[in-house]
Design a protein around this motif. Structure first.
Motif, PDB file in Angstrom:
ATOM      1  N   GLY A  54      41.613  28.120  43.615  1.00 13.58           N
ATOM      2  CA  GLY A  54      42.023  28.626  44.932  1.00 13.58           C
ATOM      3  C   GLY A  54      42.113  30.147  44.985  1.00 13.58           C
ATOM      4  N   GLN A  55      41.563  30.838  43.994  1.00 12.45           N
ATOM      5  CA  GLN A  55      41.686  32.301  43.928  1.00 12.45           C
ATOM      6  C   GLN A  55      40.328  32.960  44.181  1.00 12.45           C
ATOM      7  N   THR A  56      40.349  34.277  44.364  1.00 10.85           N
ATOM      8  CA  THR A  56      39.109  35.001  44.671  1.00 10.85           C
ATOM      9  C   THR A  56      39.011  36.294  43.867  1.00 10.85           C
ATOM     10  N   ILE A  57      37.773  36.735  43.698  1.00 10.83           N
ATOM     11  CA  ILE A  57      37.534  38.101  43.199  1.00 10.83           C
ATOM     12  C   ILE A  57      37.506  38.958  44.471  1.00 10.83           C
ATOM     13  N   ILE A  81      48.740  43.521  38.502  1.00 11.60           N
ATOM     14  CA  ILE A  81      49.305  42.182  38.699  1.00 11.60           C
ATOM     15  C   ILE A  81      48.235  41.350  39.390  1.00 11.60           C
ATOM     16  N   GLY A  82      47.736  40.323  38.716  1.00  9.58           N
ATOM     17  CA  GLY A  82      46.678  39.471  39.278  1.00  9.58           C
ATOM     18  C   GLY A  82      45.319  39.799  38.687  1.00  9.58           C
ATOM     19  N   THR A  83      45.110  39.406  37.427  1.00  8.00           N
ATOM     20  CA  THR A  83      43.842  39.698  36.728  1.00  8.00           C
ATOM     21  C   THR A  83      42.666  39.037  37.434  1.00  8.00           C
ATOM     22  N   GLY A  84      42.860  37.792  37.903  1.00  7.63           N
ATOM     23  CA  GLY A  84      41.769  37.034  38.523  1.00  7.63           C
ATOM     24  C   GLY A  84      40.573  36.968  37.592  1.00  7.63           C
ATOM     25  N   SER A  85      39.440  37.502  38.043  1.00  4.38           N
ATOM     26  CA  SER A  85      38.208  37.475  37.251  1.00  4.38           C
ATOM     27  C   SER A  85      38.182  38.547  36.159  1.00  4.38           C
ATOM     28  N   GLY A  86      38.998  39.597  36.319  1.00  3.65           N
ATOM     29  CA  GLY A  86      38.981  40.720  35.368  1.00  3.65           C
ATOM     30  C   GLY A  86      38.142  41.892  35.868  1.00  3.65           C
ATOM     31  N   TYR A  87      37.430  41.713  37.003  1.00  7.10           N
ATOM     32  CA  TYR A  87      36.533  42.775  37.510  1.00  7.10           C
ATOM     33  C   TYR A  87      37.293  44.064  37.869  1.00  7.10           C
ATOM     34  N   HIS A  88      38.362  43.911  38.646  1.00 10.58           N
ATOM     35  CA  HIS A  88      39.123  45.094  39.084  1.00 10.58           C
ATOM     36  C   HIS A  88      39.706  45.831  37.862  1.00 10.58           C
ATOM     37  N   ALA A  89      40.148  45.057  36.868  1.00 10.20           N
ATOM     38  CA  ALA A  89      40.687  45.661  35.632  1.00 10.20           C
ATOM     39  C   ALA A  89      39.594  46.469  34.926  1.00 10.20           C
ATOM     40  N   ILE A 105      48.242  41.238  34.216  1.00  7.56           N
ATOM     41  CA  ILE A 105      48.971  39.967  34.128  1.00  7.56           C
ATOM     42  C   ILE A 105      48.380  38.940  35.073  1.00  7.56           C
ATOM     43  N   GLU A 106      48.162  37.742  34.582  1.00  3.88           N
ATOM     44  CA  GLU A 106      47.622  36.652  35.407  1.00  3.88           C
ATOM     45  C   GLU A 106      48.510  35.418  35.270  1.00  3.88           C
ATOM     46  N   TYR A 107      48.777  34.793  36.407  1.00  4.20           N
ATOM     47  CA  TYR A 107      49.666  33.633  36.495  1.00  4.20           C
ATOM     48  C   TYR A 107      48.973  32.357  36.018  1.00  4.20           C
ATOM     49  N   ILE A 108      47.662  32.258  36.283  1.00  2.00           N
ATOM     50  CA  ILE A 108      46.924  31.019  35.966  1.00  2.00           C
ATOM     51  C   ILE A 108      46.238  31.173  34.606  1.00  2.00           C
ATOM     52  N   GLY A 132      51.352  35.304  32.608  1.00  2.00           N
ATOM     53  CA  GLY A 132      52.769  35.330  32.965  1.00  2.00           C
ATOM     54  C   GLY A 132      52.986  35.598  34.428  1.00  2.00           C
ATOM     55  N   ASP A 133      54.244  35.816  34.778  1.00  2.00           N
ATOM     56  CA  ASP A 133      54.629  36.090  36.153  1.00  2.00           C
ATOM     57  C   ASP A 133      54.708  37.607  36.354  1.00  2.00           C
ATOM     58  N   GLY A 134      53.633  38.151  36.893  1.00  2.00           N
ATOM     59  CA  GLY A 134      53.550  39.598  37.099  1.00  2.00           C
ATOM     60  C   GLY A 134      54.461  40.115  38.197  1.00  2.00           C
ATOM     61  N   SER A 135      55.049  39.211  39.007  1.00  2.00           N
ATOM     62  CA  SER A 135      55.967  39.708  40.040  1.00  2.00           C
ATOM     63  C   SER A 135      57.194  40.357  39.392  1.00  2.00           C
ATOM     64  N   VAL A 149      48.892  45.677  42.727  1.00  2.00           N
ATOM     65  CA  VAL A 149      49.074  44.240  42.867  1.00  2.00           C
ATOM     66  C   VAL A 149      47.917  43.712  43.702  1.00  2.00           C
ATOM     67  N   THR A 150      47.268  42.631  43.224  1.00  2.00           N
ATOM     68  CA  THR A 150      46.078  42.135  43.927  1.00  2.00           C
ATOM     69  C   THR A 150      46.365  40.808  44.646  1.00  2.00           C
ATOM     70  N   ALA A 151      47.648  40.552  44.928  1.00  2.00           N
ATOM     71  CA  ALA A 151      48.056  39.388  45.712  1.00  2.00           C
ATOM     72  C   ALA A 151      49.200  39.871  46.610  1.00  2.00           C
ATOM     73  N   LEU A 204      51.100  36.271  46.414  1.00  2.00           N
ATOM     74  CA  LEU A 204      51.706  36.472  45.099  1.00  2.00           C
ATOM     75  C   LEU A 204      52.661  35.317  44.852  1.00  2.00           C
ATOM     76  N   ARG A 205      52.621  34.768  43.646  1.00  2.00           N
ATOM     77  CA  ARG A 205      53.541  33.683  43.298  1.00  2.00           C
ATOM     78  C   ARG A 205      54.613  34.232  42.353  1.00  2.00           C
ATOM     79  N   GLY A 206      55.451  33.330  41.830  1.00  2.00           N
ATOM     80  CA  GLY A 206      56.449  33.756  40.853  1.00  2.00           C
ATOM     81  C   GLY A 206      57.776  34.142  41.484  1.00  2.00           C
TER      82      GLY A 206
HETATM   83  N1  SAM Z   1      41.903  41.485  40.603  1.00  2.00           N
HETATM   84  C1  SAM Z   1      41.178  40.263  40.694  1.00  2.00           C
HETATM   85  C2  SAM Z   1      39.726  40.374  40.364  1.00  2.00           C
HETATM   86  O1  SAM Z   1      39.234  41.488  40.127  1.00  2.00           O
HETATM   87  O2  SAM Z   1      39.070  39.332  40.318  1.00  2.00           O
HETATM   88  C3  SAM Z   1      41.387  39.549  41.989  1.00  2.00           C
HETATM   89  C4  SAM Z   1      42.672  38.858  42.006  1.00  2.00           C
HETATM   90  S1  SAM Z   1      42.982  37.557  43.122  1.00  2.00           S
HETATM   91  C5  SAM Z   1      42.721  38.280  44.691  1.00  2.00           C
HETATM   92  C6  SAM Z   1      44.754  37.499  42.915  1.00  2.00           C
HETATM   93  C7  SAM Z   1      45.194  36.978  41.582  1.00  2.00           C
HETATM   94  O3  SAM Z   1      46.609  37.113  41.486  1.00  2.00           O
HETATM   95  C8  SAM Z   1      44.895  35.500  41.364  1.00  2.00           C
HETATM   96  O4  SAM Z   1      44.134  35.326  40.208  1.00  2.00           O
HETATM   97  C9  SAM Z   1      46.293  34.875  41.217  1.00  2.00           C
HETATM   98  O5  SAM Z   1      46.331  33.777  40.330  1.00  2.00           O
HETATM   99  C10 SAM Z   1      47.094  36.048  40.710  1.00  2.00           C
HETATM  100  N2  SAM Z   1      48.561  35.937  40.885  1.00  2.00           N
HETATM  101  C11 SAM Z   1      49.261  35.429  41.932  1.00  2.00           C
HETATM  102  N3  SAM Z   1      50.578  35.530  41.689  1.00  2.00           N
HETATM  103  C12 SAM Z   1      50.714  36.104  40.465  1.00  2.00           C
HETATM  104  C13 SAM Z   1      51.835  36.466  39.665  1.00  2.00           C
HETATM  105  N4  SAM Z   1      53.095  36.260  40.059  1.00  2.00           N
HETATM  106  N5  SAM Z   1      51.595  37.027  38.458  1.00  2.00           N
HETATM  107  C14 SAM Z   1      50.333  37.248  38.039  1.00  2.00           C
HETATM  108  N6  SAM Z   1      49.236  36.928  38.741  1.00  2.00           N
HETATM  109  C15 SAM Z   1      49.420  36.381  39.955  1.00  2.00           C
END
Ligand code: SAM
Length: 212
Positions: A54-57, A81-89, A105-108, A132-135, A149-151, A204-206
């Motif tokens: 359910g997430q996006t780059i 906060i929110g590594t997702g795919s790793g592209y932005h990092a 940090i990535e939640y999933i 972990g919980d990046g919040s 923060v990417t969420a 953002l979750r957590g």
């Molecule tokens: N930066 C990413 C990329 O380049 O692909 C895009 C990230 S996506 C829009 C947002 C990400 O935030 C998701 O992978 C989601 O699982 C993560 N996320 C949501 N809540 C989070 C939390 N509390 N801690 C860490 N990651 C979290």
């Protein structure tokens, strides 16, 4: 793919007036290697794409804008906060260089594993992915020069303000239905924030996120 990437970078440079360092980073990072195979041919369209769970780059223009707003510099320590795919990092790591460091940090856990694999394969030794919980930020490496923060958060999480250096900057989307991107600057007296404009991010979750 290189021609498409160059076209995208040139377009963003023209439309957004990108700085040379952000332009070069977008030009260098192979976004198609962070995108699931079935969406690969759209890698250099300026749109977000599904990465599973359910997430996006994020769309490349959003990554570029966040890098510009943060005014990233060589050698800085950055928390994502929110590594997702790793592209932005990877884009951030290109800008802060080998003397800099990106803690992401990535939640999933499954997304973190895939992102770490791709970042390592491409040689990004200065990016550390943490599950972990990046919040709540990441206390062991605080304080940070920059945080992004990417969420979208319900509000600016207090631990992130605390973990930002005095003189540091944070970029964070805030809101649920209507979301706005905030730029937060910290000085000795506290924080100042301004609203960049409307955006669309996953929630953002957590602990300091949405309970969904
Ligand atoms: N930066 C990413 C990329 O380049 O692909 C895009 C990230 S996506 C829009 C947002 C990400 O935030 C998701 O992978 C989601 O699982 C993560 N996320 C949501 N809540 C989070 C939390 N509390 N801690 C860490 N990651 C979290």
């Amino acid at each position: 793919m290189e021609i498409e990437r160059k076209r995208l970078a040139e377009r963003l440079k023209e439309e957004l007036g990108l700085s040379e360092k952000v332009y070069k980073a977008i030009l260098k990072v192979p976004r198609h290697l962070f995108v699931p195979e079935r969406y690969r041919e759209d890698s250099y369209a300026d749109i977000p794409l599904p990465i599973g769970y359910g997430q996006t780059i994020s769309a490349p223009h959003m990554v570029a804008i966040m890098c510009e707003l943060l005014d990233l510099k060589d050698g800085e320590k950055v928390l994502e906060i929110g590594t997702g795919s790793g592209y932005h990092a990877a884009v951030t790591a290109e800008i802060v260089g080998k003397k800099g460091k990106v803690l992401s940090i990535e939640y999933i856990p499954e997304l973190a594993v895939e992102a770490e694999k791709n970042l390592k394969m491409l040689g990004y030794e200065n990016v550390i992915v943490i599950v972990g919980d990046g919040s709540k930020g990441y206390e062991p490496e605080a304080p940070y020069d920059k945080i992004y923060v990417t969420a979208a958060a319900p509000d600016i999480p207090r631990p992130l303000i605390e973990q930002l250096k005095v003189g540091g900057k944070m970029v964070i989307p805030v809101g649920s239905m209507d979301q706005y991107l905030y730029v937060v600057e910290k000085d000795e007296k506290g924080i100042r924030k301004w609203n960049w404009g409307a955006v669309r991010f996953v929630p953002l979750r957590g602990e300091y996120g949405f309970k969904c």
